[in-house]
Design a protein around this motif. Structure first.
Motif, mmCIF file in Angstrom:
data_model
loop_
_atom_site.group_PDB
_atom_site.id
_atom_site.type_symbol
_atom_site.label_atom_id
_atom_site.label_comp_id
_atom_site.label_asym_id
_atom_site.label_seq_id
_atom_site.Cartn_x
_atom_site.Cartn_y
_atom_site.Cartn_z
ATOM 1 N N LEU B 288 -15.257 -0.232 3.226
ATOM 2 C CA LEU B 288 -14.827 0.909 2.422
ATOM 3 C C LEU B 288 -15.494 0.862 1.044
ATOM 4 N N PRO B 367 -9.853 6.796 0.293
ATOM 5 C CA PRO B 367 -10.020 5.443 0.861
ATOM 6 C C PRO B 367 -10.470 4.432 -0.193
ATOM 7 N N HIS B 425 -10.012 6.733 5.724
ATOM 8 C CA HIS B 425 -11.471 6.663 5.866
ATOM 9 C C HIS B 425 -11.927 7.159 7.237
#
Lengths: 221, 581
Positions: B288, B367, B425
C-alpha cells in the motif's frame, strides 16, 4: 520442549537453505526479462500433489514432535510410572514393515507398468496395514485387561494417545489406498495410478518411521 | 514452456453456470476469499458487540447492569478467541491469502481448488460450533482466551459444562480447515508461479502471507495437541494437564498432570500466532505504501529477509508469555534476549516503511491513510512490547491494563487498520466499483483517533496497577477515583469507535450498487492482479494466456519513463504507455 525446538530448527534450517538456493540474494530491481527464472528443470521433477504431500508431512511431523515433547516434559516430573508394553507390539511392527515393503514393491511395479504385481502388492499393503491396526487394538485390549486404563496414570494416557493418533493417520492413508485400489481393480492402466501409488509409498514409509520412533520412545521409557 | 504448463496443470477449469456452483459451492479462489472475508467480518462484529458490553460494565458499573460477572468472563474469552483466530487469522490468510496469491503470482487458481472450497466450509463449521456455545447450558466458556487448565475445565468456571468442549472442538475443526487452506497457499506459491515470477519478484504481500502460512502450518498443531489433550482430560478423565486438585470442596479423580505443560504448548502456538497475523499485515502495508507513495519499496531484499528472519525467530520466544508462571532464571534470560532480538528485523521494517515515504509522491487516499496510521499504532505497540519482553518489567505489569493496551495496539488496532486499508485498496478490483472517498476518510480519522483514545489511557491505568480481568473496581483502595473516571472515558471512546464502523459497512454496501465504475487499475499499481483482462477478474483470471513477468513488483517512478509505474508484465524494451488501462 526440546524435541519440538529441535524439529523447528531443522525446518527453519531447511527453509533457509532452500531459499538460499532460490537466489534470495539477487537484486530483483536490476535484472529484467524472464531468463533469470531457473525453474524449468525443477518443475519437471515435482508434481504438485507430491509437493502438497511433503508439506502435509511436515505438518504431521510438527504434530508428533509436539506430542513427543509433551511426553518427555511430563516424564521429567518425579512421579512417572512406565507402562509394560505388550510383547506383540513387536509383531505389529513387523506387519507395518511388511506393508511398507509391499507398497515399495508396488511402486516399482507401477514404474515398470506391471499391473498384475501392482494389484497384488497393493492388496497386500492393505491387508498388512489392516492387520497392524487390528493388532494395535488387541494391544489396547491387553492393557485394559491387565488393569492399565486410560485414566490410571499419565504414562498410560500417553500410550493410548500416541498409538491412537498414529493409527488414525494410517486409517487416513487407508482411505486413499482404497480409492487407488478400487481404480486398479476397475482396470485402469498403470500410468493412471502411478502417482497415487507413489504418494501412498511416501506416506507409508513416513508412518513406519513415525511408528519406529514412537515405539522406541515408548519401549525405552 | 514448462512453466506455463506447470501453472496451468491440473487446472482444466470447468466454468460453473448455476448460481449454486458459482457462488455457494464455488471452487474459484476469489469467491472463496469473499466467503472467508464475509464470515470472518460477521463473526468479528459479534466480538465487537461483546467488547462494547464489557466496556459498558467497566465504565459505568452502577448505571448499566447488563452483564453478570460470569458473563463478563465469557465475553472476555469469546472476544479474544474470535478476534485473534476466527477474525484475523481467517481474514488475512483465508480472505486476502485466497484472493491475492493466485492473482499476484499469475496463476489461474489455487493448485487444489476442491480442497480450498472444503477449507472454507470446514471453517464455517468451526464458526457455527463456536457460536453454538452461546446457546448451550452454562453458556460459552469463561476460561480466558488462553484456556489455562486446571480452571478451564473445572466446574465453577463459567461454561465448564459444554462451553469449553465446544470451544476445544471448534478450535480443532478450525485447525483442520486452516491446514487444508494452508497447504494450498504454500503449494500454490511454490508450484504455480507464472513464468518469470521468481521468489524475489513476488510482491511483499505474497511474501508475508506465504511466510505466515508456513508459521501457521507448523504452529497450529501445538494448539491442536493441547486441544486434544484437554478434551480427553475433560471427557475421559485423563490427567495430562490436571494435577490432583480439590474442586468445590471435593477431591477430584485427577492427579499427576502438569498445567505448565499446557502453557508451553499453548504459547508455542500462541506466539507464532502473533506473527501469523502480523506478517501478512507487514506485507500488505508495504505494498500500500509503495503504491500510494509512487515510489519503490525501500530495501526490498531487507524486507524479505526480515520477514523470513521474524518467521524463524518467532518460534523461540514463546516463554515470554510465561514469566509470571515462574521459570528458571536462565530460561527467563534466554527468552528475554530472543524477544529483544526479534525487535531488530521488525525495526528494520519500520525504518523501511518510513524511508519509502521519504520524498515519495504521497497520495493521501484512504488506503494510504490506513497504512500510515498503521505505522503509528504499530511503533507504539511494538515499543511497549520491548518493555514487556524484559522479565523485571513484565512481572509487575503483566496482570495490569498495560498488557491490555500493548497487545491491543500491536495485535488489535494495527492489523485491523491494515485490514481496512487493504479492503479499500482492493475494493475496486474485487467489486469493479469505487468506494466513497469522503466517507472512507471520515472512517479512517474517527477510527484512528478513536482507538488511540481507547488504548493510550490504558497504559496509564497499567502504571497505576489497575488489574486486568476484573469485573468491577469499587472498593479497591489503591485504585484512585481518577482511574475510574478514566475508565468511563475509555468506554465512551470504545462505543464511539464501535458505532463509527457503520460508516465502513454503509460505504461498502452502498458503493457496491451505486459506486462509480472502477477502471482496471485505478491506483496505477504494478502488480499482476491489477493487470487482469476483466475487472472484477473472471474465473480463470487471465484469459487465454498467462501473463509473463519481466520485472520486480516495484517499478514506480522509474527515471526517464513517461508514466510513473511499469507493470510487472511489461517486457524490458516495451513502451509502458501501451499497457495503461
Amino acid at each position: 520442549m526440546s524435541t519440538i525446538v529441535f524439529f523447528i530448527f531443522i525446518m527453519v534450517g531447511l527453509s533457509y537453505w532452500w531459499l538460499w538456493r532460490q537466489k534470495v540474494l539477487e537484486q530483483p530491481w536490476v535484472t529484467e526479462g524472464t531468463d533469470i527464472d531457473l525453474r524449468d528443470d525443477i518443475a519437471q521433477i515435482s508434481p504438485t500433489a507430491k509437493t502438497g504431500l511433503i508439506i502435509f508431512l511436515a505438518v504431521v511431523t510438527s504434530l508428533f514432535s509436539l506430542f513427543i515433547s509433551a511426553y518427555f516434559m511430563r516424564m521429567s516430573l518425579n512421579d512417572w510410572l512406565s507402562v509394560d508394553e505388550p510383547l506383540f507390539l513387536w509383531l505389529n511392527t513387523a506387519l507395518l514393515v511388511l506393508a511398507s515393503i509391499s507398497i515399495q514393491w508396488c511402486a516399482g511395479a507401477a514404474r515398470n507398468s506391471n499391473i498384475r504385481t501392482v494389484r497384488y502388492t497393493l492388496l497386500a499393503t492393505g491387508v498388512f496395514t489392516g492387520a497392524f491396526i487390528w493388532g494395535q487394538l488387541l494391544a489396547w485390549q491387553d492393557l485394559n485387561a491387565a488393569g492399565h486404563y486410560l485414566q490410571s496414570n499419565p504414562a498410560n494416557a500417553f500410550f493410548y494417545l500416541l498409538t491412537g493418533l498414529h493409527g488414525l493417520h494410517l486409517l487416513g492413508g487407508l482411505w486413499v489406498w482404497s480409492r487407488t485400489t478400487l481404480r486398479v481393480m476397475a482396470g485402469v492402466n498403470t500410468d493412471q495410478v502411478k502417482l497415487s501409488v507413489q504418494l501412498c509409498r511416501t506416506y507409508w514409509h513416513y508412518l513406519l518411521a513415525v511408528w519406529i520412533v514412537l515405539f522406541g520412545i515408548l519401549l525405552s521409557t | 514452456m514448462a512453466y506455463v504448463a506447470l501453472a496451468d496443470r491440473g487446472q482444466i477449469l470447468s466454468h460453473p453456470h448455476s448460481f449454486i456452483t458459482k457462488y455457494i459451492w464455488s471452487q474459484d479462489h476469489k469467491v472463496i476469499a469473499i466467503q472467508y472475508g464475509i464470515t470472518a467480518i460477521s463473526v468479528g462484529v459479534v466480538a465487537l458487540v461483546l467488547s462494547a458490553m464489557m466496556r459498558l460494565q467497566l465504565g459505568f458499573p452502577d448505571t448499566f447492569s447488563l452483564i453478570a460477572p460470569d458473563e463478563y468472563y465469557q465475553f472476555v474469552t469469546m472476544h479474544g478467541m474470535i478476534m485473534v483466530i476466527y477474525l484475523l487469522t481467517a481474514l488475512f490468510l483465508g480472505g486476502f491469502g485466497n484472493y491475492l496469491i493466485p492473482l499476484m503470482i499469475g496463476a489461474r487458481d489455487m493448485v487444489f481448488p476442491y480442497l480450498n472450497m472444503l477449507s472454507y466450509w470446514v471453517y464455517l463449521l468451526s464458526v457455527i460450533i463456536l457460536m453454538a456455545s452461546f446457546f448451550v447450558v452454562g453458556g460459552p466458556t469463561g476460561a480466558g482466551w488462553t484456556l489455562y487448565p486446571p480452571q478451564a475445565i473445572l466446574f465453577g468456571t463459567p461454561g465448564a459444562e459444554w462451553g469449553i468442549l465446544l470451544m476445544l472442538i471448534s478450535l480443532a475443526v478450525f485447525i483442520v480447515a486452516f491446514t487444508m487452506g494452508g497447504l494450498n497457499y504454500v503449494t500454490t506459491v511454490l508450484q504455480a508461479r507464472t513464468r518469470g515470477m521468481t521468489l524475489m519478484r513476488m510482491p511483499l504481500s505474497v511474501w508475508g502471507i506465504f511466510t505466515a502460512t508456513v508459521l501457521g502450518l507448523l504452529a497450529f498443531p501445538a494448539l491442536l495437541v493441547s486441544a486434544i489433550m484437554m478434551t480427553l482430560d475433560r471427557l475421559l478423565g485423563t490427567s495430562f494437564f490436571m494435577p490432583a486438585i480439590v474442586s468445590m470442596g471435593e477431591q477430584t479423580n485427577y492427579g499427576g498432570g502438569s498445567p505448565v505443560l499446557f502453557q508451553h504448548l499453548f504459547w508455542f502456538f500462541g506466539h507464532p500466532e502473533v506473527y501469523i497475523v502480523a506478517l501478512p499485515a507487514f506485507g500488505i502495508v508495504s505494498d500500500l505504501l509503495s503504491t500510494h507513495a509512487r515510489k519503490n519499496i525501500f530495501g526490498y531484499r531487507m524486507m524479505v529477509w526480515a520477514i523470513i528472519l521474524i518467521g524463524g525467530l518467532s518460534f523461540i520466544v514463546w516463554a515470554h508469555h510465561m514469566y509470571v508462571s515462574g521459570m528458571n532464571p536462565y530460561f527467563g534470560f534466554f527468552f528475554a534476549t530472543t524477544t529483544l532480538i526479534i525487535a531488530v528485523p521488525t525495526a528494520i521494517k519500520v525504518y523501511n516503511w518510513v524511508l519509502t515515504l521519504w520524498r515519495g509522491n504521497i497520495h493521501l487516499r484512504v488506503p494510504m491513510l490506513f497504512a500510515i496510521g498503521f505505522i503509528f499504532t504499530f511503533v507504539h505497540g511494538g515499543l511497549t512490547g520491548i518493555f514487556l519482553g524484559n522479565v523485571v518489567v513484565d512481572l509487575p505489569l503483566s496482570d495490569t491494563y498495560f498488557v491490555v493496551a500493548h497487545f491491543h495496539m500491536v495485535m488489535g488496532v494495527s492489523p485491523i487498520l491494515v485490514v481496512f486499508g487493504a479492503i479499500y485498496h482492493w475494493y475496486p478490483k474485487i467489486t469493479g466499483r469505487m468506494f466513497n472517498e469522503t466517507m472512507g476518510k471520515f472512517h479512517f480519522w474517527l477510527t484512528f483517533l478513536g482507538t488511540y483514545s481507547i488504548y493510550l489511557p490504558m497504559h496509564y491505568l497499567g502504571f497505576l496497577g489497575v488489574p486486568r480481568r476484573y469485573y468491577a473496581y469499587e472498593g479497591i483502595e489503591f485504585i484512585p477515583e481518577s482511574a475510574l473516571q478514566l475508565n468511563s472515558g475509555i468506554t465512551i471512546a470504545a462505543l464511539f469507535v464501535a458505532v463509527v464502523q457503520i460508516l465502513f459497512f454503509v460505504n461498502m454496501i452502498w458503493s457496491l450498487f451505486y459506486g462509480k465504475k472502477a477502471e482496471g487499475n485505478p491506483w496505477g499499481a504494478t502488480t499482476l492482479e491489477w493487470q487482469t483482462p476483466q475487472t472484477p477478474p473472471i474465473h480463470g483470471n487471465w484469459g487465454d494466456e498467462l501473463p509473463e513477468v519481466h520485472r520486480w513488483a516495484y517499478d514506480y517512478s522509474v527515471p526517464g519513463e513517461a508514466i510513473d509505474f511499469i507493470p510487472q508484465n511489461v517486457p524490458a524494451n516495451d513502451n509502458p504507455e501501451a499497457h495503461r488501462t
